[in-house]
Structures are given as C-alpha cells and as structure tokens.
Design a protein around this motif. Structure first.
Motif, PDB file in Angstrom:
ATOM      1  N   ASN A   1       0.857  -1.181   0.000  1.00  0.00           N
ATOM      2  CA  ASN A   1       0.000   0.000   0.000  1.00  0.00           C
ATOM      3  C   ASN A   1       0.889   1.225   0.000  1.00  0.00           C
ATOM      4  O   ASN A   1       1.990   1.207   0.570  1.00  0.00           O
ATOM      5  N   GLY A   2       0.407   2.291  -0.604  1.00  0.00           N
ATOM      6  CA  GLY A   2       1.179   3.516  -0.583  1.00  0.00           C
ATOM      7  C   GLY A   2       0.543   4.602  -1.416  1.00  0.00           C
ATOM      8  O   GLY A   2      -0.636   4.521  -1.790  1.00  0.00           O
ATOM      9  N   THR A   3       1.345   5.610  -1.714  1.00  0.00           N
ATOM     10  CA  THR A   3       0.880   6.764  -2.482  1.00  0.00           C
ATOM     11  C   THR A   3       1.788   6.978  -3.678  1.00  0.00           C
ATOM     12  O   THR A   3       2.911   6.469  -3.724  1.00  0.00           O
TER      13      THR A   3
ATOM     14  N   ASP B   1       6.718   6.866  -6.320  1.00  0.00           N
ATOM     15  CA  ASP B   1       5.923   6.012  -5.440  1.00  0.00           C
ATOM     16  C   ASP B   1       6.493   6.100  -4.039  1.00  0.00           C
ATOM     17  O   ASP B   1       7.725   6.136  -3.854  1.00  0.00           O
ATOM     18  N   SER B   2       5.623   6.093  -3.043  1.00  0.00           N
ATOM     19  CA  SER B   2       6.025   6.057  -1.635  1.00  0.00           C
ATOM     20  C   SER B   2       5.204   4.989  -0.939  1.00  0.00           C
ATOM     21  O   SER B   2       4.108   4.655  -1.379  1.00  0.00           O
ATOM     22  N   GLY B   3       5.726   4.469   0.148  1.00  0.00           N
ATOM     23  CA  GLY B   3       5.018   3.432   0.900  1.00  0.00           C
ATOM     24  C   GLY B   3       5.755   2.122   0.794  1.00  0.00           C
ATOM     25  O   GLY B   3       6.989   2.072   0.878  1.00  0.00           O
ATOM     26  N   ASP B   4       5.007   1.037   0.589  1.00  0.00           N
ATOM     27  CA  ASP B   4       5.623  -0.293   0.488  1.00  0.00           C
ATOM     28  C   ASP B   4       6.405  -0.461  -0.806  1.00  0.00           C
ATOM     29  O   ASP B   4       7.261  -1.337  -0.910  1.00  0.00           O
ATOM     30  N   ILE B   5       6.092   0.342  -1.809  1.00  0.00           N
ATOM     31  CA  ILE B   5       6.863   0.420  -3.052  1.00  0.00           C
ATOM     32  C   ILE B   5       7.442   1.822  -3.095  1.00  0.00           C
ATOM     33  O   ILE B   5       6.714   2.809  -2.989  1.00  0.00           O
TER      34      ILE B   5
ATOM     35  N   THR C   1      -3.409   6.806  -4.508  1.00  0.00           N
ATOM     36  CA  THR C   1      -3.003   5.708  -3.639  1.00  0.00           C
ATOM     37  C   THR C   1      -3.055   4.413  -4.439  1.00  0.00           C
ATOM     38  O   THR C   1      -3.772   4.307  -5.435  1.00  0.00           O
ATOM     39  N   TYR C   2      -2.285   3.426  -3.993  1.00  0.00           N
ATOM     40  CA  TYR C   2      -2.274   2.102  -4.636  1.00  0.00           C
ATOM     41  C   TYR C   2      -2.366   1.029  -3.577  1.00  0.00           C
ATOM     42  O   TYR C   2      -2.012   1.239  -2.415  1.00  0.00           O
TER      43      TYR C   2
END
Length: 185
Positions: free
Chosen positions: A61-63, A91-95, A176-177
């Motif tokens: 999950n991330g932005t 991309d930010s977060g888990d990726i 978000t993704y």
C-alpha cells in the motif's frame, strides 16, 4: 566299454537340500522396506522443495505523485480526443522509487476518459530492488478523479520474479495504490 554317462540316466536325481522358508520372507520384507523408504524419501523431497518454492502473497500500500506530463500527440476521433503522453512520478510506501509511464487516454465530450498505459518503475519492494514494468488501465471522471487496475508485469534484478496485481485511485496528480504480490522461487 565304459558307459558315456557317469550315472544311470534312468535313475532319479538325488533330492535337493530343503529350502528354508525364512530366506524368501526376508527378501520380500527387505524389498517392501526399500520401496517404502524410496516412496517416503520422494514425498519428503517433494514437500521440502514445494514448500521452499512457494512464497506467500503480501500486500503493498502507498501513495504516488505525478511530477510531470509531456504530450506526444493529440488527435480527434469523432467527438473524442485521443491523447498520447509520457509522465514521470514517484511512489512512496511499500513500493518506493521513481517511474515513467507511456499512456493513451480517450477523452469524451463530457470530460470523462478511459486510459491505458505501461509503467516502468525503478523501485524497491519488500527490500528487493530492480526495474518493474507493468501495464495498467483505468477511467477518469469529469471532476478529475481516477481509478484503475494494475496488471501483472515483469521485472529485472531482484524484482525479476515478482508477480501480482492491484488497484489505484486518486484525484489530479496524487493517488493511492494497493496490490497483492508474490515472488516466484
């Protein structure tokens, strides 16, 4: 004259020594044990390698933020406009990492749109780094909100065996993704 036969051919041969029944049972038991060991060893090896090669799915999950967009072409098709462009983002977060996308959007007279493209991300996922290329598709509403699906792609480096799919949504240049991924062994 001497007889060509050392014994009388009409005489019954001497009896064979009696067989011991234990020899045959021992051989049968030995063969059965050997077959069971081979089957058990094969099952053990299969279970060991199949569990070592299976990897669990994990969720990311991330932005993301679109930093720039460059139009390549615009053409009219009836009342629709077809845009081809590239865009760059992060991309930010888990990726985590940066990406470049090549996208085509069909914009309708009511300012809704459908789009599809390919994203190439130089990123880190689950502590592994490489380049990941994946197709995506989605729709945009008249107010600029968008949503779509991330389809399975292919990678290089530590991400060469990464597979999965996901979704994304957002407004304007931010979104978000969420995706379900796994690494093949």
């Amino acid at each position: 004259m001497q007889s060509p036969y050392p014994v009388n051919p009409y005489e019954a041969p001497p009896p064979l020594p009696p067989r011991r029944p234990g020899n045959r049972i021992g051989i049968i038991v030995g063969i059965v044990i050997l077959v069971l060991l081979l089957i058990g060893g094969g099952v053990f090896v299969w279970l060991r390698f199949s569990s070592a090669n299976a990897t669990a799915n994990f969720t990311t999950n991330g932005t993301f933020t679109i930093l720039s967009r460059t139009n390549i072409s615009v053409r009219q098709d009836g009342q629709n406009k077809i845009y081809s462009y590239t865009q760059q983002g992060v991309d930010s977060g888990d990726i985590t990492g940066s990406y470049t996308e090549e996208e085509t959007a069909i914009v309708h007279p009511d300012n809704t749109a459908s789009f599809s493209g390919t994203s190439t991300c130089t990123c880190t996922i689950a502590g592994k780094s490489g380049t990941l290329t994946y197709p995506y598709t989605g729709t945009t509403s008249a107010n600029g909100s968008f949503q779509g699906q991330i389809l399975d792609g292919h990678g290089t480096g530590d991400l060469a065996k990464l597979h999965g799919q996901g979704t994304f949504q957002g407004q304007g240049t931010h979104g978000t993704y969420s995706s379900e991924l796994h690494f093949d062994a």
